[in-house]
Design a protein around this motif. Structure first.
Motif, PDB file in Angstrom:
ATOM      1  N   GLN A  97       0.612  -3.765  12.379  1.00 18.31           N
ATOM      2  CA  GLN A  97      -0.512  -2.952  11.922  1.00 18.31           C
ATOM      3  C   GLN A  97      -0.807  -3.178  10.445  1.00 18.31           C
ATOM      4  O   GLN A  97      -1.952  -3.193  10.024  1.00 18.31           O
ATOM      5  CB  GLN A  97      -0.220  -1.464  12.143  1.00 18.31           C
ATOM      6  CG  GLN A  97      -0.121  -1.035  13.568  1.00 18.31           C
ATOM      7  CD  GLN A  97      -1.441  -1.129  14.280  1.00 18.31           C
ATOM      8  OE1 GLN A  97      -1.661  -2.032  15.064  1.00 18.31           O
ATOM      9  NE2 GLN A  97      -2.331  -0.224  14.008  1.00 18.31           N
ATOM     10  N   ARG A  98       0.240  -3.297   9.641  1.00 18.38           N
ATOM     11  CA  ARG A  98       0.093  -3.345   8.188  1.00 18.38           C
ATOM     12  C   ARG A  98       0.300  -4.732   7.592  1.00 18.38           C
ATOM     13  O   ARG A  98       0.185  -4.904   6.408  1.00 18.38           O
ATOM     14  CB  ARG A  98       1.080  -2.361   7.524  1.00 18.38           C
ATOM     15  CG  ARG A  98       0.872  -0.934   7.937  1.00 18.38           C
ATOM     16  CD  ARG A  98      -0.429  -0.447   7.410  1.00 18.38           C
ATOM     17  NE  ARG A  98      -0.618   0.928   7.827  1.00 18.38           N
ATOM     18  CZ  ARG A  98      -1.727   1.596   7.652  1.00 18.38           C
ATOM     19  NH1 ARG A  98      -2.746   1.038   7.079  1.00 18.38           N
ATOM     20  NH2 ARG A  98      -1.829   2.835   8.069  1.00 18.38           N
ATOM     21  N   GLY A  99       0.633  -5.694   8.419  1.00 23.22           N
ATOM     22  CA  GLY A  99       0.883  -7.039   7.925  1.00 23.22           C
ATOM     23  C   GLY A  99      -0.404  -7.729   7.487  1.00 23.22           C
ATOM     24  O   GLY A  99      -1.484  -7.160   7.516  1.00 23.22           O
ATOM     25  N   GLY A 100      -0.283  -8.964   7.087  1.00 21.87           N
ATOM     26  CA  GLY A 100      -1.482  -9.715   6.745  1.00 21.87           C
ATOM     27  C   GLY A 100      -1.470 -10.224   5.313  1.00 21.87           C
ATOM     28  O   GLY A 100      -2.372 -10.924   4.895  1.00 21.87           O
ATOM     29  N   GLY A 101      -0.463  -9.886   4.566  1.00 21.91           N
ATOM     30  CA  GLY A 101      -0.374 -10.396   3.206  1.00 21.91           C
ATOM     31  C   GLY A 101      -1.129  -9.564   2.190  1.00 21.91           C
ATOM     32  O   GLY A 101      -1.752  -8.558   2.517  1.00 21.91           O
ATOM     33  N   ILE A 102      -1.063 -10.028   0.978  1.00 27.85           N
ATOM     34  CA  ILE A 102      -1.683  -9.312  -0.143  1.00 27.85           C
ATOM     35  C   ILE A 102      -3.092  -9.858  -0.362  1.00 27.85           C
ATOM     36  O   ILE A 102      -3.284 -11.077  -0.459  1.00 27.85           O
ATOM     37  CB  ILE A 102      -0.813  -9.474  -1.411  1.00 27.85           C
ATOM     38  CG1 ILE A 102       0.557  -8.833  -1.176  1.00 27.85           C
ATOM     39  CG2 ILE A 102      -1.495  -8.871  -2.619  1.00 27.85           C
ATOM     40  CD1 ILE A 102       1.546  -9.031  -2.305  1.00 27.85           C
ATOM     41  N   ALA A 103      -4.071  -8.966  -0.425  1.00 27.59           N
ATOM     42  CA  ALA A 103      -5.464  -9.349  -0.618  1.00 27.59           C
ATOM     43  C   ALA A 103      -5.639 -10.058  -1.969  1.00 27.59           C
ATOM     44  O   ALA A 103      -4.918  -9.760  -2.926  1.00 27.59           O
ATOM     45  CB  ALA A 103      -6.352  -8.108  -0.563  1.00 27.59           C
ATOM     46  N   PRO A 104      -6.580 -10.984  -2.063  1.00 25.70           N
ATOM     47  CA  PRO A 104      -6.783 -11.735  -3.300  1.00 25.70           C
ATOM     48  C   PRO A 104      -7.035 -10.863  -4.531  1.00 25.70           C
ATOM     49  O   PRO A 104      -6.518 -11.147  -5.612  1.00 25.70           O
ATOM     50  CB  PRO A 104      -8.002 -12.607  -2.992  1.00 25.70           C
ATOM     51  CG  PRO A 104      -8.014 -12.743  -1.512  1.00 25.70           C
ATOM     52  CD  PRO A 104      -7.446 -11.453  -0.988  1.00 25.70           C
TER      53      PRO A 104
ATOM     54  N   ILE B 175       6.096 -11.619  -5.570  1.00 24.97           N
ATOM     55  CA  ILE B 175       5.866 -10.324  -4.920  1.00 24.97           C
ATOM     56  C   ILE B 175       5.316 -10.547  -3.514  1.00 24.97           C
ATOM     57  O   ILE B 175       4.321 -11.239  -3.331  1.00 24.97           O
ATOM     58  CB  ILE B 175       4.916  -9.447  -5.761  1.00 24.97           C
ATOM     59  CG1 ILE B 175       5.560  -9.133  -7.112  1.00 24.97           C
ATOM     60  CG2 ILE B 175       4.559  -8.169  -5.009  1.00 24.97           C
ATOM     61  CD1 ILE B 175       4.649  -8.430  -8.093  1.00 24.97           C
ATOM     62  N   GLN B 176       5.980  -9.968  -2.524  1.00 29.43           N
ATOM     63  CA  GLN B 176       5.577 -10.141  -1.128  1.00 29.43           C
ATOM     64  C   GLN B 176       4.875  -8.921  -0.547  1.00 29.43           C
ATOM     65  O   GLN B 176       4.075  -9.036   0.368  1.00 29.43           O
ATOM     66  CB  GLN B 176       6.800 -10.471  -0.281  1.00 29.43           C
ATOM     67  CG  GLN B 176       7.431 -11.781  -0.667  1.00 29.43           C
ATOM     68  CD  GLN B 176       8.671 -12.068   0.156  1.00 29.43           C
ATOM     69  OE1 GLN B 176       8.952 -11.401   1.162  1.00 29.43           O
ATOM     70  NE2 GLN B 176       9.430 -13.053  -0.256  1.00 29.43           N
ATOM     71  N   LEU B 177       5.203  -7.740  -1.061  1.00 33.74           N
ATOM     72  CA  LEU B 177       4.592  -6.506  -0.574  1.00 33.74           C
ATOM     73  C   LEU B 177       4.105  -5.693  -1.764  1.00 33.74           C
ATOM     74  O   LEU B 177       4.798  -5.584  -2.770  1.00 33.74           O
ATOM     75  CB  LEU B 177       5.600  -5.677   0.225  1.00 33.74           C
ATOM     76  CG  LEU B 177       6.197  -6.333   1.458  1.00 33.74           C
ATOM     77  CD1 LEU B 177       7.333  -5.489   2.000  1.00 33.74           C
ATOM     78  CD2 LEU B 177       5.139  -6.537   2.523  1.00 33.74           C
ATOM     79  N   ALA B 178       2.920  -5.120  -1.637  1.00 34.46           N
ATOM     80  CA  ALA B 178       2.377  -4.306  -2.726  1.00 34.46           C
ATOM     81  C   ALA B 178       1.470  -3.235  -2.143  1.00 34.46           C
ATOM     82  O   ALA B 178       0.801  -3.453  -1.128  1.00 34.46           O
ATOM     83  CB  ALA B 178       1.595  -5.174  -3.706  1.00 34.46           C
ATOM     84  N   GLU B 179       1.470  -2.092  -2.780  1.00 34.38           N
ATOM     85  CA  GLU B 179       0.561  -1.021  -2.402  1.00 34.38           C
ATOM     86  C   GLU B 179      -0.425  -0.852  -3.544  1.00 34.38           C
ATOM     87  O   GLU B 179      -0.037  -0.661  -4.696  1.00 34.38           O
ATOM     88  CB  GLU B 179       1.316   0.281  -2.168  1.00 34.38           C
ATOM     89  CG  GLU B 179       0.422   1.398  -1.687  1.00 34.38           C
ATOM     90  CD  GLU B 179       1.199   2.651  -1.303  1.00 34.38           C
ATOM     91  OE1 GLU B 179       0.555   3.605  -0.852  1.00 34.38           O
ATOM     92  OE2 GLU B 179       2.425   2.675  -1.449  1.00 34.38           O
ATOM     93  N   ALA B 180      -1.694  -0.947  -3.240  1.00 36.61           N
ATOM     94  CA  ALA B 180      -2.736  -0.877  -4.269  1.00 36.61           C
ATOM     95  C   ALA B 180      -3.374   0.504  -4.290  1.00 36.61           C
ATOM     96  O   ALA B 180      -3.501   1.166  -3.255  1.00 36.61           O
ATOM     97  CB  ALA B 180      -3.800  -1.935  -3.994  1.00 36.61           C
ATOM     98  N   PHE B 181      -3.761   0.912  -5.485  1.00 33.77           N
ATOM     99  CA  PHE B 181      -4.464   2.174  -5.674  1.00 33.77           C
ATOM    100  C   PHE B 181      -5.745   1.900  -6.433  1.00 33.77           C
ATOM    101  O   PHE B 181      -5.781   1.036  -7.306  1.00 33.77           O
ATOM    102  CB  PHE B 181      -3.608   3.165  -6.480  1.00 33.77           C
ATOM    103  CG  PHE B 181      -2.345   3.553  -5.778  1.00 33.77           C
ATOM    104  CD1 PHE B 181      -2.326   4.645  -4.929  1.00 33.77           C
ATOM    105  CD2 PHE B 181      -1.182   2.821  -5.939  1.00 33.77           C
ATOM    106  CE1 PHE B 181      -1.162   4.994  -4.263  1.00 33.77           C
ATOM    107  CE2 PHE B 181      -0.013   3.161  -5.284  1.00 33.77           C
ATOM    108  CZ  PHE B 181      -0.006   4.255  -4.436  1.00 33.77           C
ATOM    109  N   GLU B 182      -6.778   2.635  -6.105  1.00 32.35           N
ATOM    110  CA  GLU B 182      -8.055   2.466  -6.781  1.00 32.35           C
ATOM    111  C   GLU B 182      -8.317   3.704  -7.631  1.00 32.35           C
ATOM    112  O   GLU B 182      -8.141   4.835  -7.171  1.00 32.35           O
ATOM    113  CB  GLU B 182      -9.168   2.298  -5.750  1.00 32.35           C
ATOM    114  CG  GLU B 182     -10.504   2.008  -6.362  1.00 32.35           C
ATOM    115  CD  GLU B 182     -11.562   1.730  -5.302  1.00 32.35           C
ATOM    116  OE1 GLU B 182     -12.724   1.571  -5.686  1.00 32.35           O
ATOM    117  OE2 GLU B 182     -11.239   1.705  -4.102  1.00 32.35           O
TER     118      GLU B 182
END
Length: 75
Positions: free
Chosen positions: A22-29, A47-54
């Motif tokens: 569900q959450r895979g797919g890599g880090i967006a550009p 870095i392989q996993l990251a959570e982004a905040f806007e």
């Protein structure tokens, strides 16, 4: 759970596999670019996993210096 709770497996191991799909797919550009800005290109590549905040679009935008004060790990 986004209206799909019935799809979530009950078994813990199966649930982890399901969540990875569900959450895979890599880090967006655009997230990768932000990682490079804040951590440097060498560190960002590892870095392989990251959570982004806007930041909220309403109100003022903090400066880079203010962001570093809010998130001291960004040196």
């Amino acid at each position: 759970m986004d209206g799909i709770l019935e799809q979530v497996p009950k078994d813990a191991a199966a649930r982890k596999k399901w969540l990875a799909k569900q959450r895979g797919g890599g880090i967006a550009p655009e997230v990768r670019a932000a990682l490079e800005k804040w951590y440097g290109a060498d560190k960002a590549r590892s870095i392989q996993l990251a959570e982004a905040f806007e930041l909220c679009e309403y109100g003022r935008r903090p400066t880079d210096q203010e962001i570093r004060q809010l998130f001291p790990m960004l040196k």
